[in-house]
Write a protein that holds these residues in place. Structure first.
Motif, short mmCIF file in Angstrom:
data_model
loop_
_atom_site.label_atom_id
_atom_site.label_comp_id
_atom_site.label_asym_id
_atom_site.label_seq_id
_atom_site.Cartn_x
_atom_site.Cartn_y
_atom_site.Cartn_z
N ALA B 82 0.81 -1.22 0.00
CA ALA B 82 0.00 0.00 0.00
C ALA B 82 0.85 1.27 0.00
O ALA B 82 2.03 1.25 0.36
CB ALA B 82 -0.91 0.01 1.23
N VAL B 83 0.24 2.38 -0.42
CA VAL B 83 0.84 3.71 -0.20
C VAL B 83 0.00 4.42 0.85
O VAL B 83 -1.22 4.30 0.88
CB VAL B 83 0.90 4.57 -1.48
N LEU B 84 0.67 5.16 1.73
CA LEU B 84 -0.04 5.83 2.81
C LEU B 84 -0.36 7.27 2.42
O LEU B 84 0.47 7.98 1.86
CB LEU B 84 0.80 5.80 4.09
N LEU B 85 -1.60 7.65 2.76
CA LEU B 85 -2.08 8.98 2.40
C LEU B 85 -2.37 9.75 3.68
O LEU B 85 -3.06 9.23 4.57
CB LEU B 85 -3.36 8.83 1.57
N GLN B 86 -1.85 11.01 3.77
CA GLN B 86 -2.16 11.86 4.94
C GLN B 86 -3.55 12.44 4.74
O GLN B 86 -3.78 13.18 3.78
CB GLN B 86 -1.13 12.99 5.05
N ARG B 87 -4.49 12.09 5.65
CA ARG B 87 -5.83 12.63 5.48
C ARG B 87 -5.91 14.11 5.85
O ARG B 87 -6.75 14.84 5.38
CB ARG B 87 -6.85 11.81 6.29
#
Lengths: 312, 197
Positions: B82-87
């Motif tokens: 996965a790639v992590l996304l800053q909400r």
């Protein structure tokens, strides 16, 4: 090893081999649309039978614990199918978790430790009372009775009823010690043979439908022809049971009738949930419950008849 | 190894049979977008893809959940690819940067445009990120995906999933028109997922 086991498995294997060969020939020769459908259905049943016989062989070789695990998994898949088709709400989550993670394993564990008294009441009494509590504390009252009843039915049919088949292993029948596995064999053979023969007789001679709206494939001709043949086979298997030939025929008749009732009741449940097969979740595969519907009715009846008339 | 165990456990509990209705698995660049109802969504959608496509397809996961400790970070980035996304990005930072990096390298993404898990089977309104990516990467095919039953198997706010058979439905590619207004496009994208329900 009891040589009767080998004879039985050799016999069943031989019958299935013949059935598979006939199926293979038919699938090459039959050309009509309806005929192909029937042949495909028949071949699917034969394949399901091979799987069941293989599972039985494994269960027999490895004994009671493996048998319980295999029936436990069968219950698991049937319960999963039932719940998948039932529109549950997020508020039912707690009740479902208790059904799956506590009562299903508990039921088979109780057979494992020979606790017959609790085995008989764990689900009808304790699950019956506990599941609505788990749903009520979530505070969702819409359709409460319907939701609770659905989960309760699911648990009764797929876990409680089916678990009566392996529970035959712990019945104490004087003079029949160590042979209970054959009772289980008798039950499953008569139930499944009755299913297949009713289907075959229905296809060959079926004219008058028993319950056209619920289960269009079930006919009186199929029920009588297939049922009587299955009873005859059951009576012929008296030598593996504690019964006389006449008693074996009576037991087989009870199994055939209960199995038939299970078929139409579960078909009605299925249709009220808006599906044709329990296994519609996975295309191209029939559901586990489509094969276990008759067992779920026949197993408790056969268990109690054996317990009442033959057990110590 | 961990991946296989995770897949086996997921299959046992919720099945997750893939159904390709209107598109086929191919290696061309794609953005899969789906409804979001449970923590299993990412695992299930990703495991429904054929093994060779999994290597080049990256689920987008929320950094505040999947990056909250070393274990969650390991599972999301190493096991699930996965790639992590800053909400909640810092000012002046492009939150979609990690996603653009993936798309720039020619690989595919799985995104959940609702931004967070919903309580209902049908998705709520989509956030704008999908529109930005669709606009900036016109060569990527937009594939709507509907995850059936997952919000029932593991509803928001519960500890463990219960076994309910789920399916993963892949729909036909959604066309993108550069002159279409953003809200109209997002609504059309949402309808494409709903149509598979």
């Amino acid at each position: 090893m009891d040589p009767r086991f080998l004879w039985l498995f050799a016999g069943v294997g031989g019958i299935l081999l013949v059935a598979s060969i006939i199926g293979a020939i038919l699938s090459r020769t039959v050309k009509s649309e309806g005929g192909r459908e029937t042949v495909r259905n028949l071949n699917e049943r034969v394949r399901a039978w091979w799987v069941m016989v293989a599972i039985f062989g494994i269960a027999f070789v490895f004994g009671k614990v493996v048998t319980l695990v295999l029936f436990g998994l069968t219950s698991f898949y049937c319960l999963r199918e039932f719940i998948s088709l039932t529109p549950t709400r997020p508020a039912d989550h707690g009740a479902l978790a208790i059904a799956f993670y506590i009562f299903l394993p508990l039921q088979y564990y109780l057979i494992g430790i020979d606790w017959l008294a609790l085995f008989s009441i764990a689900i009808p009494v304790y699950a019956f009372l506990l599941l609505p509590v788990a749903a009520a504390v979530r505070g969702e009252t819409a359709d409460f009775l319907m939701r609770t009843a659905k989960i309760q039915w699911a648990l009764m049919l797929t876990v409680y009823c089916i678990s009566h088949a392996p529970a035959l292993l712990i019945l104490n029948i004087p003079g029949y010690e160590g042979q209970n596995f054959l009772l289980l064999f008798f039950l499953v053979t008569v139930v499944q043979l009755s299913d297949v023969l009713q289907y075959v007789f229905g296809k060959l001679f079926g004219r008058h439908k028993v319950a056209p709206r619920v289960s269009p494939a079930k006919t009186w001709e199929g029920l009588i022809g297939g049922g009587l043949s299955a009873i005859a086979v059951g009576a012929g298997l008296w030598w593996i049971t504690p019964f006389t030939p006449l008693e074996a025929a009576g037991m087989a008749a009870a199994i055939v009738i209960a199995g038939f009732c299970g078929g139409i009741v579960l078909s009605a449940v299925k249709r009220s949930l808006g599906a044709k097969d329990w296994g519609t979740m996975i295309e191209g595969h029939g559901g586990a419950l489509d094969r276990m519907d008759s067992v779920s009715f026949a197993a408790p009846l056969f268990f109690h008849l054996c317990n009442y008339f033959f057990a110590a | 190894m961990i991946r296989l165990l995770l897949f086996a456990a997921t299959r046992f509990l919720v099945g997750g049979h893939p159904r390709w209705q209107g598109s086929e698995p191919t290696s061309r660049q794609r953005i899969y977008f789906a409804n979001h109802g449970s923590h299993l969504d990412t695992v299930l959608l990703w495991s429904a893809l054929p093994p060779d496509l999994r290597e080049t397809t990256h689920p987008v996961a929320a950094a505040d959940y999947w990056g909250r400790n070393a274990l969650a970070r390991f599972v999301s980035t190493h096991v699930l690819n996965a790639v992590l996304l800053q909400r909640r990005p810092k000012k002046g930072e492009d939150p979609l940067r990690p996603l653009r990096d993936i798309l720039d390298s020619g690989e595919s993404l799985i995104i959940f445009p609702e931004g967070t898990r919903g309580d209902e089977p049908l998705p709520r309104g989509f956030k704008g990120g999908l529109h930005h990516l669709a606009r900036d990467y016109p060569r990527a095919e937009l594939i709507p995906v509907y995850l059936e039953n997952l919000s029932r198997a593991w509803p928001k706010g519960t500890l463990i999933p219960v076994p309910i058979s789920c399916s993963v439905r892949f729909g036909p590619p959604l066309p993108f028109a550069p002159d279409e207004a953003k809200p109209a496009f997002l609504d059309r994208a949402r309808q494409a997922v709903v149509a598979l329900a």
